[in-house]
Design a protein around this motif. Sequence first.
Motif, PDB file in Angstrom:
ATOM      1  N   GLN A 148       0.808  -1.212   0.000  1.00 25.00           N
ATOM      2  CA  GLN A 148       0.000   0.000   0.000  1.00 25.00           C
ATOM      3  C   GLN A 148       0.847   1.271   0.000  1.00 25.00           C
ATOM      4  O   GLN A 148       0.401   2.317  -0.489  1.00 25.00           O
ATOM      5  CB  GLN A 148      -0.942   0.012   1.199  1.00 25.00           C
ATOM      6  N   HIS A 149       2.067   1.195   0.513  1.00 21.56           N
ATOM      7  CA  HIS A 149       2.920   2.380   0.515  1.00 21.56           C
ATOM      8  C   HIS A 149       3.275   2.783  -0.910  1.00 21.56           C
ATOM      9  O   HIS A 149       3.144   3.956  -1.290  1.00 21.56           O
ATOM     10  CB  HIS A 149       4.199   2.126   1.313  1.00 21.56           C
ATOM     11  N   SER A 176       0.180   4.104  -2.627  1.00 17.29           N
ATOM     12  CA  SER A 176      -0.210   5.435  -2.158  1.00 17.29           C
ATOM     13  C   SER A 176       0.662   6.513  -2.779  1.00 17.29           C
ATOM     14  O   SER A 176       0.171   7.597  -3.152  1.00 17.29           O
ATOM     15  CB  SER A 176      -0.120   5.493  -0.621  1.00 17.29           C
ATOM     16  N   THR A 208      -7.752   3.894   4.399  1.00 13.25           N
ATOM     17  CA  THR A 208      -7.198   3.654   3.063  1.00 13.25           C
ATOM     18  C   THR A 208      -6.415   4.830   2.494  1.00 13.25           C
ATOM     19  O   THR A 208      -5.305   4.653   1.995  1.00 13.25           O
ATOM     20  CB  THR A 208      -8.316   3.229   2.098  1.00 13.25           C
ATOM     21  N   PRO A 209      -6.946   6.080   2.512  1.00 12.77           N
ATOM     22  CA  PRO A 209      -6.202   7.166   1.858  1.00 12.77           C
ATOM     23  C   PRO A 209      -5.137   7.834   2.722  1.00 12.77           C
ATOM     24  O   PRO A 209      -4.510   8.792   2.270  1.00 12.77           O
ATOM     25  CB  PRO A 209      -7.312   8.164   1.517  1.00 12.77           C
ATOM     26  N   GLY A 219      -2.130   7.076   3.566  1.00 10.57           N
ATOM     27  CA  GLY A 219      -0.814   7.090   2.942  1.00 10.57           C
ATOM     28  C   GLY A 219      -0.728   8.086   1.799  1.00 10.57           C
ATOM     29  O   GLY A 219       0.323   8.708   1.577  1.00 10.57           O
ATOM     30  N   VAL A 220      -1.820   8.242   1.060  1.00 13.23           N
ATOM     31  CA  VAL A 220      -1.852   9.225  -0.029  1.00 13.23           C
ATOM     32  C   VAL A 220      -1.705  10.627   0.550  1.00 13.23           C
ATOM     33  O   VAL A 220      -0.917  11.448   0.043  1.00 13.23           O
ATOM     34  CB  VAL A 220      -3.163   9.103  -0.829  1.00 13.23           C
ATOM     35  N   MET A 273      -9.215   2.734  -4.132  1.00 10.99           N
ATOM     36  CA  MET A 273      -8.064   2.082  -3.520  1.00 10.99           C
ATOM     37  C   MET A 273      -8.536   1.091  -2.458  1.00 10.99           C
ATOM     38  O   MET A 273      -9.543   1.322  -1.772  1.00 10.99           O
ATOM     39  CB  MET A 273      -7.144   3.120  -2.870  1.00 10.99           C
ATOM     40  N   TRP A 323      -6.645  -1.856   0.436  1.00  8.35           N
ATOM     41  CA  TRP A 323      -5.480  -2.551   0.968  1.00  8.35           C
ATOM     42  C   TRP A 323      -5.929  -3.681   1.893  1.00  8.35           C
ATOM     43  O   TRP A 323      -6.966  -3.588   2.532  1.00  8.35           O
ATOM     44  CB  TRP A 323      -4.568  -1.609   1.781  1.00  8.35           C
TER      45      TRP A 323
END
Length: 655
Positions: free
Chosen positions: A38-39, A42, A72-73, A75-76, A231, A233
């Motif tokens: 996920q990193h 993102s 979920t978001p 990391g973004v 997205m 994960w």
Amino acid sequence: MHLLKKKAAYNPQLSAPRLNLLEETRFEKLPVTVYPDQHIASVKVAKRIADIIRSKQEVGEAAILGLATGATPVGVYAELVRLHREEGLSFRNVITFNLDEYYPMQPDAAQSYVTFMNEHLFNHIDIDRDNVHIPDGTLPKEEIHDYCLSYERKIEEVGGLDFQILGIGRTGHIGFNEPGSAPNSGTRLVTLDDLTRRDAARDFGGKENVPTKAITMGIGTIFKAREIILMAWSQKKAPIIKKAVEGDMSSDVPATYLQLSNSVEFVLDEAAASDLTRFNTPWLVKDCVWDKQMQKKAVIWLSEKLGKPILKLTEEDYNNNGMAQLATEFGPAYNINIDVFNQMQHTITGWPGGKPKADDSQRPERAEPAQKRAIIFSPHPDDDVISMGGTFIRLVDQGHDVHVAYQTSGNTAVWDDDVLRYVEFAIDFNRSIGNDTAKLEKIYDDMRGFIEEKHPNQVDTQDILNVKGFIRKSEAIAGARYAGLEDDHIHFMALPFYETGKHKKNSVSDKDIELTMELLQQVKPHQVFAAGDFADPHGTHIVCFKIIVDALQRLREKGETWVNDCWLWMYRGAWHEFETYEIEMAVPLSPQEVIRKRQAIFKHQSQKDTPVFPGDDSREFWVRAEERNRETAERYHKLGLADYEAMEAFVRFHY
């Protein structure tokens, strides 16, 4: 339909690699991009957003972003903040519209999406606050209809959404468009699905505190965005992702309506994508590299699909179910069947510490040394007996030197009224033996006053946290003693990352790893058992597991030679079980051993009936454990193996 599929229908000159991709993804009804974790995913999504912002800046236009909340978001947003701080990305030309907000909800509440967006993004960038739009959870209900219409108008007035971020709930919701939502729905007030509220329970300190309603953008509003990225994960999202990507469109899974859009892309990590056909059963869409593990997985899948024991599968069964290549390259089919059957047979052992003086070439554990030193690491104070209580007891019964290490205190998972009950007992006991109880009574009064005024998810006082920790500790001792351990083999680590009193924990530090290294050096185990149940909804299991792996790796780097002979076994059971093909050691339990395991679990009285954080499984932990263990045994039996009462399953981790 996937755009590439449309092209394939009319262009026979497509290159071979493109045709191969089409074949692999032929079950997928929209574009899917899968990243290793996920990193990485993102960072890629954040770059796409940054590119839109910069391209709009160059022509003097505003970038209109639709934003989501939840884990979920995160990391973004972290990467966007980094781009702002380190690479000068400005948000002065950005206008944002959030998907949703709970109703009713005060903007300064810890659970509000206003708080979430401020903490993760807005407080750290140069956005004009007048350009930030989040649904208002404070409105009188009679004003909501007009407010929702005005929310839609504002999006239209600025030219519509350039980019919409989505997550997906386990009901298949996007935004808070729950099952039953229409594909042309607009911004509105909705009622939340019970599963959605259960998933949010930890943030609110219990499902009863989660609002029953929310204001959300509609699916029709989302569709108008020029680019949509959904997205997801983790393994927990894999089942609903498969339905959304490969299933038929249905109001039962609102995310399936995204199949109608030519502007959507799903961005997944490998775990979230793991149930998609091209990853889960790749032989149905392409030629495979048939290593031993792939053969084992495919044959077990075929056996379970047809309801036939492994040794009864035929060449025709292989040919009719996408496995002709396997039969051709490694057949005849019966030889493959025998090989896989033997592999499964060799996972079964009544000697989880190894059988002394036995040929161990076909056994999951080594025969020597006959008496092994073992540490069972338990993330919470009851995971040991819930997940591997039968094996725990058997290791002790068979004479191994067994230690148990409780990695966290579990002090956030005790009901407040249990605290008062235990302190009342302490007051009465002290009074009965003539001790002064004035100080204890004052502490009790303070506790009671705090609990009566306590807000959902408010951090407990230190005295309350201590009592909750003492309750979990006393129960863990009782369970370990019942399994046969002496007190000096019971270790309470209280790893610092956990001891916050909050549901959101600190990051792991060197201190967590060093404490684990010290215990490992003290025992020098031949076996380590650790929770590999990464579907744990609270995240504690995977954090604790990584600490163990880091500790073992550091010890190896320091030249601790015993580490080379230390095997790390993962257990599950509190939340999910390993897939049958993954299992490397299966320990059968007799009916009597099932009852002994149940009694060990019963020692954890604060977790019985209804635990504070039950997750999405309403069954009591002992019921979950027994039913999962029986299901594992039944799966083995249906494959044509012996019929046991129950089985505990393990997978070896190579570090």
